[in-house]
Design an enzyme around this catalytic site. Structure first.
Site, mmCIF file in Angstrom:
data_model
loop_
_atom_site.group_PDB
_atom_site.id
_atom_site.type_symbol
_atom_site.label_atom_id
_atom_site.label_comp_id
_atom_site.label_asym_id
_atom_site.label_seq_id
_atom_site.Cartn_x
_atom_site.Cartn_y
_atom_site.Cartn_z
ATOM 1 N N SER A 127 -9.118 1.401 3.493
ATOM 2 C CA SER A 127 -8.363 2.212 2.571
ATOM 3 C C SER A 127 -7.302 1.420 1.805
ATOM 4 C CB SER A 127 -7.681 3.356 3.327
ATOM 5 O OG SER A 127 -6.802 2.843 4.326
ATOM 6 N N SER A 182 -9.375 -1.268 7.610
ATOM 7 C CA SER A 182 -8.877 -1.174 6.233
ATOM 8 C C SER A 182 -8.206 -2.425 5.694
ATOM 9 C CB SER A 182 -7.913 0.015 6.113
ATOM 10 O OG SER A 182 -8.608 1.225 6.324
ATOM 11 N N LYS A 232 0.849 -1.194 0.000
ATOM 12 C CA LYS A 232 0.000 0.000 0.000
ATOM 13 C C LYS A 232 0.885 1.244 0.000
ATOM 14 C CE LYS A 232 -3.723 1.883 2.970
ATOM 15 N NZ LYS A 232 -4.531 1.548 4.178
#
Length: 410
Positions: free
Chosen positions: A125, A149, A48
């Site tokens: 996210s 997330s 990420k």
């Protein structure tokens, strides 16, 4: 943060540069080879775009953040650990802006595709990481979990995913959002790969008794839609056959239920976000997408007294839940209220859905306990996850139990 030899710098001539899912940030498909030989040899992973990768800018889902920050000097500790264990990094994936959303719809970079639920959001996210794993672009992917997330995208995209015990995995080199909730998590398509990555990042558990007690939070199950409860019911019964009859209980706040704990989570989180990012926002005046801009406006409206009150209440909640989850105990709950919402869902419906999601995810968030998503069910052809929360520090045992459970004969 771990040092990075020059040979570990990203190589631009990656063997695969296509990104059919929109999972990677612009220019984010590159390759960093392993820095050691180990148990993850041959495994590919993505990270990420809140994880530092030496020689690249950590963009955190926002062009103004990328513009105002220099390239990282070192790999984030989790990235370095996987490379040292023999894995290969294949790029950096899209994140919601500053990791502050559960939808996975980035205003600047688009919405990564959900291969297992076309036309629906991937969840955030850690949206790009979930998308890349679900779509077969890598074997595993690093993400973060502050308010859900890892767990939510895992449920929406049909993946295994772990939010570890808070503080269990080294988070250095990762953009902080709300430090008392932030954790490093990861996704995989199968429980065995999830466990292999866990063996590297988690280290060894202390002594753990077998899981022989099951708790069923009735107020958490009530947040799931009737259809979702029906789809998960066979797996609840199967788990009871494995562990024993579940003991019902209520985990929400007396008089306010889980919604009250959700608001306490949001208030504490908002206060920490303001403390961490307030100066940068005041100095940079970044351009956020509408959803994130509204959320930051709300953060600035929080009063110190309500943050302090929520923080004090959290201590009582954590003590009570950790007391309930004694060694050898599991808490069984739906990961999300239902399947992933559609991409064109009404904004107000999304807002209400998010509140129910956070009411579920705040249980592990406020208590700091480990939670694993098991992608065992489907509804209307879309994935639907079942979650197990274990005692603090039982992460390795939780992963091993999950792998055994999902591979048992039906």
């Amino acid at each position: 943060m771990s040092g990075t030899p020059e040979s570990d710098a990203p190589q631009s001539a990656a063997p695969e540069t296509r990104d059919p899912l929109g999972a990677f940030v612009p220019g984010g498909r590159f390759e960093v080879g392993p820095s050691g030989l180990g148990p993850l040899a041959g495994l590919t992973f993505a990270a990420k775009d809140i994880f530092d990768v030496a020689g690249t800018v950590t963009g955190c889902g926002n062009p103004d953040w990328a513009r105002s920050h220099a390239p990282a000097a070192e790999h984030a500790a989790a990235v370095a650990a996987l490379l040292q264990a023999g894995a290969t990094l294949v790029g950096k994936t899209v994140s919601d802006e500053l990791a502050y959303s559960l939808n996975g719809q980035n205003f600047h970079y688009g919405t990564p595709a959900n291969s297992n639920a076309p036309g629906r959001i991937p969840g955030g996210s850690s949206s790009g990481s979930a998308s890349a794993v679900a779509g077969g672009l890598c074997d595993a992917a690093l993400g973060s979990d502050t308010g859900g997330s890892i767990r939510v995208p895992a449920s929406y995209c049909g993946l295994y995913g772990l939010r570890p015990t808070h503080g269990r995995v080294d988070i250095s080199g990762v953009m902080p959002l709300a430090p008392s909730f932030d954790t490093v998590g990861w996704f995989a398509r199968d429980a065995e790969t999830l466990g292999r990555v866990g063996a590297v990042l988690l280290g060894e558990d202390g002594p753990q008794p077998p899981f022989e007690r099951l708790l069923l939070p009735e107020d958490a199950w009530a947040l799931a839609t009737p259809a979702a409860r029906a789809a998960l019911e066979p797996w609840r019964l199967r788990l009871e056959q494995r562990v024993g009859k579940a003991a019902p209980l209520v985990v929400g706040e007396p008089g306010g239920g889980l919604e009250a704990w959700m608001w306490r989570f949001r208030q504490i989180q908002g206060g920490e976000i303001r403390a961490v990012h307030g100066d940068w926002i005041d100095e940079t005046r970044p351009h956020f997408g509408p959803e994130i801009a509204e959320r930051f406006q709300w953060v600035w409206s929080l009063g110190e007294e309500e943050i302090a009150s929520a923080t004090a209440a959290r201590a009582d909640f954590s003590e009570r839940l950790q007391g309930l989850l004694a060694p050898g105990t599991l808490l069984l709950l739906p990961t999300a209220p239902s399947i992933a919402p559609r991409l064109d869902a009404d904004p107000e419906a999304l807002r209400q859905h998010r509140g129910n999601v956070l009411s579920l995810t705040s249980i592990a968030g406020l208590s700091g306990l480990p939670q694993v998503n098991l992608p065992v069910a489907t509804l209307d052809g879309c994935p639907l996850g079942l979650s197990l929360i274990g005692p603090a520090g039982s992460d390795g045992a939780l992963l091993a139990f999950a792998e055994r459970f999902v591979t048992l004969p039906g």
